[in-house]
Write a protein that holds these residues in place. Structure first.
Motif, short mmCIF file in Angstrom:
data_model
loop_
_atom_site.label_atom_id
_atom_site.label_comp_id
_atom_site.label_asym_id
_atom_site.label_seq_id
_atom_site.Cartn_x
_atom_site.Cartn_y
_atom_site.Cartn_z
N ALA A 105 0.83 -1.21 0.00
CA ALA A 105 0.00 0.00 0.00
C ALA A 105 0.86 1.26 0.00
O ALA A 105 0.60 2.21 -0.76
CB ALA A 105 -0.93 0.00 1.22
N GLU A 106 1.89 1.27 0.82
CA GLU A 106 2.75 2.45 0.87
C GLU A 106 3.47 2.66 -0.46
O GLU A 106 3.61 3.77 -0.94
CB GLU A 106 3.77 2.35 2.01
CG GLU A 106 4.57 3.62 2.19
CD GLU A 106 5.42 3.64 3.44
OE1 GLU A 106 6.21 4.58 3.56
OE2 GLU A 106 5.28 2.74 4.29
N GLY A 107 3.93 1.56 -1.05
CA GLY A 107 4.60 1.65 -2.34
C GLY A 107 3.70 2.21 -3.42
O GLY A 107 4.14 2.98 -4.28
N CYS A 108 2.43 1.83 -3.39
CA CYS A 108 1.46 2.34 -4.37
C CYS A 108 1.31 3.85 -4.27
O CYS A 108 1.01 4.51 -5.27
CB CYS A 108 0.09 1.70 -4.14
SG CYS A 108 -0.06 0.04 -4.78
N SER A 109 1.50 4.38 -3.09
CA SER A 109 1.29 5.82 -2.90
C SER A 109 2.49 6.65 -3.33
O SER A 109 2.40 7.88 -3.38
CB SER A 109 0.98 6.10 -1.42
OG SER A 109 2.16 5.95 -0.63
N ARG A 110 3.58 6.00 -3.64
CA ARG A 110 4.79 6.73 -4.05
C ARG A 110 4.67 7.23 -5.47
O ARG A 110 3.93 6.71 -6.28
CB ARG A 110 6.03 5.84 -3.90
CG ARG A 110 6.28 5.37 -2.48
CD ARG A 110 6.47 6.57 -1.57
NE ARG A 110 6.50 6.15 -0.17
CZ ARG A 110 7.35 6.63 0.71
NH1 ARG A 110 8.24 7.53 0.35
NH2 ARG A 110 7.30 6.22 1.95
N ASN A 111 5.46 8.25 -5.77
CA ASN A 111 5.37 8.89 -7.08
C ASN A 111 6.28 8.27 -8.13
O ASN A 111 6.30 8.74 -9.26
CB ASN A 111 5.71 10.38 -6.96
CG ASN A 111 4.63 11.13 -6.20
OD1 ASN A 111 3.46 10.78 -6.28
ND2 ASN A 111 5.02 12.17 -5.47
N SER A 112 7.02 7.24 -7.77
CA SER A 112 7.92 6.66 -8.76
C SER A 112 7.83 5.14 -8.73
O SER A 112 7.57 4.53 -7.69
CB SER A 112 9.37 7.10 -8.51
OG SER A 112 9.93 6.38 -7.44
N GLU A 113 8.05 4.56 -9.89
CA GLU A 113 8.03 3.11 -9.99
C GLU A 113 9.21 2.49 -9.25
O GLU A 113 9.10 1.39 -8.72
CB GLU A 113 8.02 2.68 -11.46
CG GLU A 113 6.70 2.97 -12.14
CD GLU A 113 6.65 2.46 -13.56
OE1 GLU A 113 7.71 2.17 -14.14
OE2 GLU A 113 5.53 2.38 -14.09
N ILE A 114 10.32 3.21 -9.21
CA ILE A 114 11.50 2.71 -8.50
C ILE A 114 11.19 2.54 -7.02
O ILE A 114 11.54 1.52 -6.42
CB ILE A 114 12.71 3.65 -8.72
CG1 ILE A 114 13.16 3.59 -10.18
CG2 ILE A 114 13.86 3.30 -7.78
CD1 ILE A 114 14.17 4.64 -10.56
N GLU A 115 10.52 3.53 -6.44
CA GLU A 115 10.16 3.42 -5.03
C GLU A 115 9.11 2.33 -4.81
O GLU A 115 9.18 1.60 -3.82
CB GLU A 115 9.66 4.76 -4.49
CG GLU A 115 10.78 5.73 -4.20
CD GLU A 115 10.32 6.81 -3.25
OE1 GLU A 115 9.93 6.48 -2.12
OE2 GLU A 115 10.34 7.97 -3.68
#
Length: 83
Positions: free
Chosen positions: A16-26
């Protein structure tokens, strides 16, 4: 058991947290962390099984779910790598 609970919650939380990030790398990084937590759950269950605290047959369906979830997370990671 509390270690298993924390690791299990960590899987979904990191996705869930990863989905909220602005980059695919994150997002990929958080998916990799989720995979680590998934392996942690699996390892803890193996330890419980090896200690004879649970019937191995009771864990078979859980190990199947872990494998399925791992394939899904790996699929997301591969999709991100290839984009």
């Amino acid at each position: 058991m509390s270690q298993i609970n924390r690791a299990a919650v960590s899987i979904q939380s990191n996705i869930a947290e990863g989905c909220s990030r602005n980059s695919e790398i994150e997002f990929k990084r958080f998916l990799e962390i989720a995979m680590g937590s998934l392996f942690e759950v699996e390892t803890q269950l193996i330890i419980i099984q090896e200690l004879g605290l649970i019937n191995p047959e009771e864990l078979n369906s859980i190990f199947e779910l872990i494998a399925k979830e791992g394939k899904m997370i790996n699929g997301l990671i591969k999709t991100i790598k290839n984009s």
